[in-house]
Scaffold this motif. Structure first.
Motif, PDB file in Angstrom:
ATOM      1  N   VAL A  82      80.933  53.239   8.645  1.00 29.08           N
ATOM      2  CA  VAL A  82      80.246  52.032   9.119  1.00 29.08           C
ATOM      3  C   VAL A  82      79.695  52.295  10.515  1.00 29.08           C
ATOM      4  O   VAL A  82      80.154  53.199  11.215  1.00 29.08           O
ATOM      5  CB  VAL A  82      81.185  50.802   9.145  1.00 29.08           C
ATOM      6  N   ARG A  83      78.698  51.485  10.901  1.00 32.36           N
ATOM      7  CA  ARG A  83      78.090  51.641  12.219  1.00 32.36           C
ATOM      8  C   ARG A  83      78.596  50.570  13.170  1.00 32.36           C
ATOM      9  O   ARG A  83      79.008  49.492  12.735  1.00 32.36           O
ATOM     10  CB  ARG A  83      76.569  51.537  12.099  1.00 32.36           C
ATOM     11  N   ALA A  84      78.552  50.869  14.455  1.00 34.12           N
ATOM     12  CA  ALA A  84      78.936  49.884  15.469  1.00 34.12           C
ATOM     13  C   ALA A  84      78.165  48.595  15.215  1.00 34.12           C
ATOM     14  O   ALA A  84      76.978  48.633  14.907  1.00 34.12           O
ATOM     15  CB  ALA A  84      78.626  50.419  16.857  1.00 34.12           C
ATOM     16  N   ALA A  85      78.846  47.457  15.299  1.00 32.08           N
ATOM     17  CA  ALA A  85      78.271  46.109  15.129  1.00 32.08           C
ATOM     18  C   ALA A  85      77.965  45.769  13.672  1.00 32.08           C
ATOM     19  O   ALA A  85      77.436  44.710  13.393  1.00 32.08           O
ATOM     20  CB  ALA A  85      77.020  45.905  15.991  1.00 32.08           C
ATOM     21  N   GLU A  86      78.325  46.661  12.746  1.00 32.29           N
ATOM     22  CA  GLU A  86      78.096  46.332  11.330  1.00 32.29           C
ATOM     23  C   GLU A  86      79.110  45.287  10.865  1.00 32.29           C
ATOM     24  O   GLU A  86      80.270  45.293  11.249  1.00 32.29           O
ATOM     25  CB  GLU A  86      78.223  47.608  10.476  1.00 32.29           C
ATOM     26  N   LEU A  87      78.646  44.399   9.999  1.00 33.77           N
ATOM     27  CA  LEU A  87      79.521  43.354   9.438  1.00 33.77           C
ATOM     28  C   LEU A  87      80.518  43.983   8.460  1.00 33.77           C
ATOM     29  O   LEU A  87      80.125  44.713   7.551  1.00 33.77           O
ATOM     30  CB  LEU A  87      78.647  42.336   8.705  1.00 33.77           C
ATOM     31  N   LEU A  88      81.805  43.690   8.665  1.00 33.76           N
ATOM     32  CA  LEU A  88      82.845  44.270   7.798  1.00 33.76           C
ATOM     33  C   LEU A  88      83.492  43.222   6.897  1.00 33.76           C
ATOM     34  O   LEU A  88      84.112  43.556   5.897  1.00 33.76           O
ATOM     35  CB  LEU A  88      83.928  44.930   8.660  1.00 33.76           C
ATOM     36  N   GLY A  89      83.384  41.969   7.278  1.00 36.58           N
ATOM     37  CA  GLY A  89      84.006  40.884   6.517  1.00 36.58           C
ATOM     38  C   GLY A  89      83.912  39.628   7.347  1.00 36.58           C
ATOM     39  O   GLY A  89      83.200  39.601   8.367  1.00 36.58           O
ATOM     40  N   TYR A  90      84.595  38.593   6.904  1.00 36.42           N
ATOM     41  CA  TYR A  90      84.501  37.309   7.604  1.00 36.42           C
ATOM     42  C   TYR A  90      85.888  36.725   7.820  1.00 36.42           C
ATOM     43  O   TYR A  90      86.804  36.962   7.031  1.00 36.42           O
ATOM     44  CB  TYR A  90      83.702  36.289   6.794  1.00 36.42           C
TER      45      TYR A  90
END
Lengths: 132, 324
Positions: A82-90
């Protein structure tokens, strides 16, 4: 006084060194920080000394909702890059979903929490393996 | 301020529509999916009537000329900001130079892009909606093109440094293959053959390729109109289901004409028009007959849902302010 960044740094240091509680006294101030018992965070770092870890923390109080359920995004799994600031969940409260985002580029090193897991503000939700 | 880098010639600036000129032959225009449009606005703290960009065709690319907040809602279209994937409902900050890219739509048919305070275009006859047929309103009365610049109506409100998404009502009921539309019988309902009335309410209709802001042509059981004599033209409104000579229904939508002479079998209730807006060619629709009281209750329920979202968003902002 401690601001939010100071507290986050202290909590990160506690997690990194496996410290469960920390008390600081100074003048008329008293601060006590306590982390919930969890797996020792240092093991991954010991096994692979060339990598570091970073926690993606909860931005709100609420229950975990993985990405990829109804949001048009592919789901993510341990081992995914994953990339920095990417959404991983909520972390959701009612219909409002606050985004849990990656603090840095990395690989998902922890399991994905079960949907509905309760998190407080600042709680680590996922751990990333980062390459310093 | 964002610049359009690429967009197919179908996107228009819209708000909730230009009401009040029907009797002069000027239709309502306005967004096709008022629910996604309203949510995109509310995520930025805007009035629900603030203008958004309705995007029915992708791919589309925008560049932020300066840092600012934005929101997206509607179809899932593989949106990315600076290469990072975004969910189909999203509000967050973009940095100066960031590119927002919308890819192929995988579910739903329209995305709405909102900016702080709304997209800054002049109000004409009380609305910022694009009146495509008449060529005014919105951005110079036309669809957007590469090189166009959209300005936010208010100074960029710094959102808390947390991206936001939202749980939306489902387009289809759980496990349903078809999109259900609640509808009222319309003026000529009783003049259709009993078997046709039965077919209309019980068999699915497929959205054809001839579907746009003016209306959707459907394909399904042929409907036989039995009254003799020529119909006079009557006023029509978005949601009306007309049946021309071929017997295949047409649902009139946001850019509907104000008058029409085809027999009208039904009218889809306003709280369900967003479902049509998100239906794609090939999707199957099913009409369910409701009473006027049920239609009024559905409208209230949707307004209450929106009010509840507003309250929950205020709660989120209050919590975030407490932590900053």
């Amino acid at each position: 006084m401690f601001d939010k960044q100071d507290l986050a740094r202290l909590l990160d240091a506690m997690r990194a060194h496996g410290v469960g509680t920390l008390e600081i006294e100074g003048g008329d101030m008293f601060l006590r920080l306590a982390l919930p018992a969890g797996p020792a965070p240092a093991t991954a770092a010991e096994a692979k000394p060339a990598t570091a870890t970073a926690a993606a923390c909860s931005p709100d109080i609420g229950t975990f909702l993985p990405r990829g359920s109804d949001d048009g995004l592919p789901a993510i799994a341990p081992g995914d890059a994953v990339r920095a600031a990417e959404l991983l969940g909520y972390v959701a409260q009612g219909a409002v979903r606050a985004a849990v985002t990656a603090p840095a580029d990395g690989i998902i090193a922890s399991g994905i929490p079960a949907p509905g897991t309760l998190f407080g503000h600042g709680d680590p939700v996922l751990t990333l393996e980062t390459r310093p | 301020m964002i610049e359009v880098l690429f967009i197919p010639p179908a996107a228009t600036v819209q708000d909730l529509g230009r009401d009040g000129y029907w009797s002069q032959g000027l239709g309502r225009a306005g967004v096709m999916d008022a629910l996604s449009h309203s949510v995109a606005n509310m995520l930025l703290g805007n009035d629900v009537d603030a203008a958004t960009l309705e995007i029915p065709l992708t791919p589309a690319r925008f560049r932020f000329r300066q840092a600012g907040a934005f929101a997206l809602a509607g179809a899932a279209c593989g949106a990315t900001l600076a290469g990072r994937p975004l969910p189909r409902v999203w509000a967050g900050m973009a940095d100066a130079g960031d590119v927002l890219e919308l890819g192929p739509m995988t579910s739903g048919a329209r995305s709405y892009l909102a900016l702080p305070g709304g997209i800054d275009v002049p109000a004409v006859l009380g609305s910022r909606s694009t009146q495509l047929r008449e060529g005014f309103g919105g951005l110079e009365g036309r669809v957007l093109a590469a090189g166009d610049v959209l300005r936010a109506a208010s100074e960029t409100l710094p959102l808390p440094p947390v991206g936001l998404s939202l749980t939306m009502p489902a387009l289809r009921a759980a496990g349903a293959a078809e999109i259900e539309l609640r509808a009222l019988p319309s003026a000529e309902h009783g003049d259709f053959a009993p078997a046709s009335r039965e077919a209309f309410w019980t068999t699915p209709y497929t959205v054809s390729q001839q579907s746009n802001r003016q209306g959707y042509r459907l394909e399904g059981e042929t409907l036989a109109y039995e009254a003799s004599g020529e119909l006079r033209s009557h006023g029509i409104a978005p949601g009306i289901v007309q049946v021309p000579g071929g017997g295949q229904p047409i649902i009139q939508l946001a850019d509907s004409a104000t008058m029409g002479g085809y027999p009208k079998i039904a009218a889809v209730i306003e709280p369900d028009l967003w479902r049509i807006a998100q239906a794609r060619p090939g999707d199957r629709l099913r009409f369910r007959q409701v009473t006027l009281a049920e239609a009024a209750l559905a409208a209230r329920t949707q307004q209450e849902w929106l009010a509840g979202i507003r309250t929950q968003l205020e709660g989120f902002l209050t919590r975030q302010r407490g932590w900053l």
